[in-house]
Design a protein around this motif. Structure first.
Motif, PDB file in Angstrom:
ATOM      1  N   THR B  31      26.324 -39.547  74.892  1.00  0.00           N
ATOM      2  CA  THR B  31      26.843 -38.648  75.823  1.00  0.00           C
ATOM      3  C   THR B  31      26.965 -37.241  75.188  1.00  0.00           C
ATOM      4  O   THR B  31      27.186 -36.980  74.182  1.00  0.00           O
ATOM      5  CB  THR B  31      28.356 -39.038  76.056  1.00  0.00           C
ATOM      6  OG1 THR B  31      28.212 -40.330  76.557  1.00  0.00           O
ATOM      7  CG2 THR B  31      28.798 -37.990  77.309  1.00  0.00           C
ATOM      8  N   TYR B  33      27.366 -33.068  76.301  1.00  0.00           N
ATOM      9  CA  TYR B  33      27.981 -31.984  77.384  1.00  0.00           C
ATOM     10  C   TYR B  33      27.595 -30.574  77.207  1.00  0.00           C
ATOM     11  O   TYR B  33      27.367 -30.377  75.972  1.00  0.00           O
ATOM     12  CB  TYR B  33      29.691 -32.213  77.220  1.00  0.00           C
ATOM     13  CG  TYR B  33      30.340 -33.656  77.013  1.00  0.00           C
ATOM     14  CD1 TYR B  33      30.077 -34.187  75.781  1.00  0.00           C
ATOM     15  CD2 TYR B  33      31.002 -34.130  78.039  1.00  0.00           C
ATOM     16  CE1 TYR B  33      30.867 -35.500  75.780  1.00  0.00           C
ATOM     17  CE2 TYR B  33      31.700 -35.390  77.668  1.00  0.00           C
ATOM     18  CZ  TYR B  33      31.629 -36.010  76.606  1.00  0.00           C
ATOM     19  OH  TYR B  33      32.015 -37.256  76.556  1.00  0.00           O
ATOM     20  N   ARG B  48      27.532 -33.318  82.212  1.00  0.00           N
ATOM     21  CA  ARG B  48      27.541 -34.447  81.348  1.00  0.00           C
ATOM     22  C   ARG B  48      26.567 -35.350  81.547  1.00  0.00           C
ATOM     23  O   ARG B  48      26.303 -35.864  82.536  1.00  0.00           O
ATOM     24  CB  ARG B  48      29.144 -35.170  81.452  1.00  0.00           C
ATOM     25  CG  ARG B  48      29.238 -36.377  80.687  1.00  0.00           C
ATOM     26  CD  ARG B  48      30.710 -36.906  80.467  1.00  0.00           C
ATOM     27  NE  ARG B  48      30.948 -37.546  81.852  1.00  0.00           N
ATOM     28  CZ  ARG B  48      31.241 -38.588  82.108  1.00  0.00           C
ATOM     29  NH1 ARG B  48      30.595 -39.527  81.444  1.00  0.00           N
ATOM     30  NH2 ARG B  48      31.650 -39.065  83.230  1.00  0.00           N
TER      31      ARG B  48
END
Lengths: 111, 116
Positions: B31, B33, B48
């Motif tokens: 992930t 961001y 995101r």
């Protein structure tokens, strides 16, 4: 409308004493809370977190307390050291929604 | 282990010019961001990614901002054209899994943008 509030922009503490940083929130759905520490010219660094099912979490010199009824959490640093001087951000989230950060509190630990 | 890498660290441009920021997350982090941090404020999420898919871009001003994460590794954030109000620090962060905001996020040092 700020959902996470850090009402003290700055705090000064003597070395060796306790530092208490406060954070209030308005969204009762928040179920996870974090503190990040930021030095100048660096990104925030994760410090400690707490789930809403707990009221206290401790990691070495750092303890976070959560008072759900008051929608208030606090970070205690004991004893404070000069290297703790930084900006501290409180953040909160609910389920898989993005973290909501407060504006930060600048802590100065005076030797 | 290398942390999150961002470049450039500083950028000064004139308004209406384009600008791009690059981020290389921690190896193995799924992930990624992008955050915007204005002076005296906390970081605010722009977008995101979970692997190469943008799963939350509701705060990204899509008229002038765009982002991509090709191959699910590094990412680029672009502003075209830049406005005076875009002057801020742009932070990139990454986390290991796909559990969303309750995963520990590791931040890069940020890119400080000044638009004149």
């Amino acid at each position: 409308d700020q959902q996470v509030k850090q009402n003290s922009p700055s705090l000064s503490v003597q070395e060796g004493r306790i530092s208490i940083l406060n954070c209030d929130y308005t969204n009762s759905m928040f179920d996870y809370f974090l503190w990040y520490k930021k030095y100048p010219a660096e990104g925030p660094t994760f410090l400690i977190s707490i789930s809403s099912i707990k009221d206290k979490n401790e990691d070495g010199r750092f303890t976070v307390f959560l008072n759900k009824s008051a929608k208030h959490l606090s970070l205690h640093i004991v004893p404070s050291q000069p290297g703790d001087s930084a900006v501290y951000f409180c953040a909160a989230s609910v389920l898989n929604t993005p973290l909501v950060f407060g504006k930060g509190t600048r802590l100065s630990v005076i030797a | 282990e290398a942390g999150v890498v961002q470049s450039p660290r500083y950028k000064i441009i004139e308004k209406k010019q384009p600008v791009a920021f690059w981020c290389n997350p921690i190896s193995g982090h799924n992930t990624l961001y992008w955050y915007l941090q204005n002076l005296g404020q906390g970081p605010e999420l722009l977008i995101r990614y979970e692997n190469e898919e943008a799963v939350d871009d509701s705060q990204l001003p899509k008229d002038r901002f765009s982002a991509e994460r090709l191959k699910g590794v590094d990412s680029t954030l672009k502003i075209q054209p830049a406005e005076l109000g875009d002057s801020a620090v742009y932070l990139c962060a990454s986390s290991v899994g796909l559990a969303g905001a309750q995963e520990t996020q590791y931040f890069g040092p940020g890119t400080r943008l000044l638009v004149l």
